[in-house]
Design an enzyme around this catalytic site. Structure first.
Site, short mmCIF file in Angstrom:
data_model
loop_
_atom_site.label_atom_id
_atom_site.label_comp_id
_atom_site.label_asym_id
_atom_site.label_seq_id
_atom_site.Cartn_x
_atom_site.Cartn_y
_atom_site.Cartn_z
N SER A 62 -1.48 3.32 -11.89
CA SER A 62 -0.93 1.99 -12.12
C SER A 62 -0.42 1.85 -13.55
O SER A 62 0.56 2.48 -13.93
CB SER A 62 -1.98 0.93 -11.77
OG SER A 62 -1.44 -0.37 -11.86
N HIS A 72 -0.31 -4.53 -6.91
CA HIS A 72 0.24 -3.54 -5.98
C HIS A 72 0.30 -4.07 -4.55
O HIS A 72 0.02 -3.36 -3.59
CB HIS A 72 -0.54 -2.22 -6.06
CG HIS A 72 -0.44 -1.61 -7.44
ND1 HIS A 72 0.74 -1.08 -7.91
CD2 HIS A 72 -1.34 -1.52 -8.44
CE1 HIS A 72 0.54 -0.67 -9.15
NE2 HIS A 72 -0.69 -0.94 -9.50
#
Length: 311
Positions: free
Chosen positions: A88, A202
């Protein structure tokens, strides 16, 4: 030996991180001193308080400053990656290591990214669960069933992180995520454990953050990749014609295929992983995914372990 650097993501931070590097290596100290203009990286990392450090807008520049400093320390020792990836937020550190972003640029970008993600989550009651002991397709199917139940409500529960075999996170709005936990356990998940997060990262709920990033990227100069970077949303390196800015825009609102990324790096010849960042979460993911060693670099003492592994 082919080395793959892995950069930790948000959630691994702790008060005190980087202090021993700051006191030991001038190049690390220079990084923290220089980048405390954008946000008080030193105070947040060394003193906290934890409730301030954990805020998305603060965590992201602090984590990347730590990653940059350690990367520079290792580079001075001649330890450089042949490939890089990050979980991420860590993808931005990987792109710095690959020469795409300058030091000042990447700190500014992740500060903007953190604020944009926090704004996208404002006003939503969000949750994340870690689904243990279930295959990817089964988790996707469980989320599809929940989506049908909540159709028309604007509420979502979506697979967010495919971390390692048998560990997948589902994120989104509280009600459908709670329902997903019930459905997935009925379908055979061993456990569905709550994960503390500050937003539905996400998932499609991060589209407003992706839109803001797209606008910001239009004003940025991206350098050429000096080494391959394995991207979260692809589970592989980019191909000719694929654009880094577009990939990063999608990354914030798409699932993270970290286990696929690890396998891809091993298929490309990586023989040793180096986890850069607080904690050892990525090392555990590597251990569960492939039979390749991973050395964490969180403290100064870890440098000697890495040197030993390279000799």
């Amino acid at each position: 030996m082919k080395i793959g650097f892995l950069y930790a993501g948000q959630g691994a931070q702790y008060v005190g991180m980087g202090k021993d590097f700051y006191d030991t290596y001038p190049v690390f100290k220079e990084t923290f001193d220089k980048n405390s203009d954008v946000i008080d990286v030193k105070k947040l990392c060394f003193e906290g308080p934890a409730e301030e450090l954990v805020l998305t807008a603060n965590t992201q520049p602090c984590m990347v400053a730590f990653a940059i400093g350690v990367t520079k320390v290792l580079a001075e020792m001649g330890i450089k990656p042949d490939m890089a990836a990050g979980l991420s937020l860590g993808e931005y550190s990987a792109l710095y290591a690959a020469g795409v972003f300058t030091e000042e640029q990447v700190i500014s970008l992740v500060s903007f990214r953190g604020k944009s993600m926090a704004e996208a989550a404002e006003g939503r009651e969000c949750k994340m669960i870690a689904v243990i002991g279930m295959e990817k397709d089964a988790v996707k199917e469980g989320c599809r069933r929940v989506a049908e139940e909540f159709e028309g409500t604007g509420l979502v529960a979506e697979p967010a992180n495919f971390n390692s075999p048998g560990q997948i996170t589902v994120s989104g709005d509280a009600a459908p995520v709670d329902r997903a936990a019930e459905v997935l356990k009925e379908m055979g998940a061993r456990k569905c454990l709550p994960v503390k997060v500050s937003g539905p990262f996400h998932t499609s709920l991060m589209k407003p953050a992706g839109d803001k990033l797209r606008e910001r990227f239009e004003k940025e100069n991206f350098g050429e990749l000096q080494i391959p970077v394995v991207f979260n949303s692809l589970g592989r390196a980019k191909e000719d014609g694929e654009d880094v800015a577009e990939i990063l825009e999608q990354q914030v609102q798409s699932s993270v295929y970290f286990d696929d990324s690890i396998r891809y790096m091993v298929d490309q010849g990586v023989e040793l992983f180096v986890e850069i960042g607080p904690g050892n979460t990525l090392s555990k993911f590597v251990q569960k995914t492939v039979d390749v060693p991973c050395i964490k670099v969180d403290k100064v003492a870890d440098i000697e372990k890495l040197k030993e592994a390279l000799n």
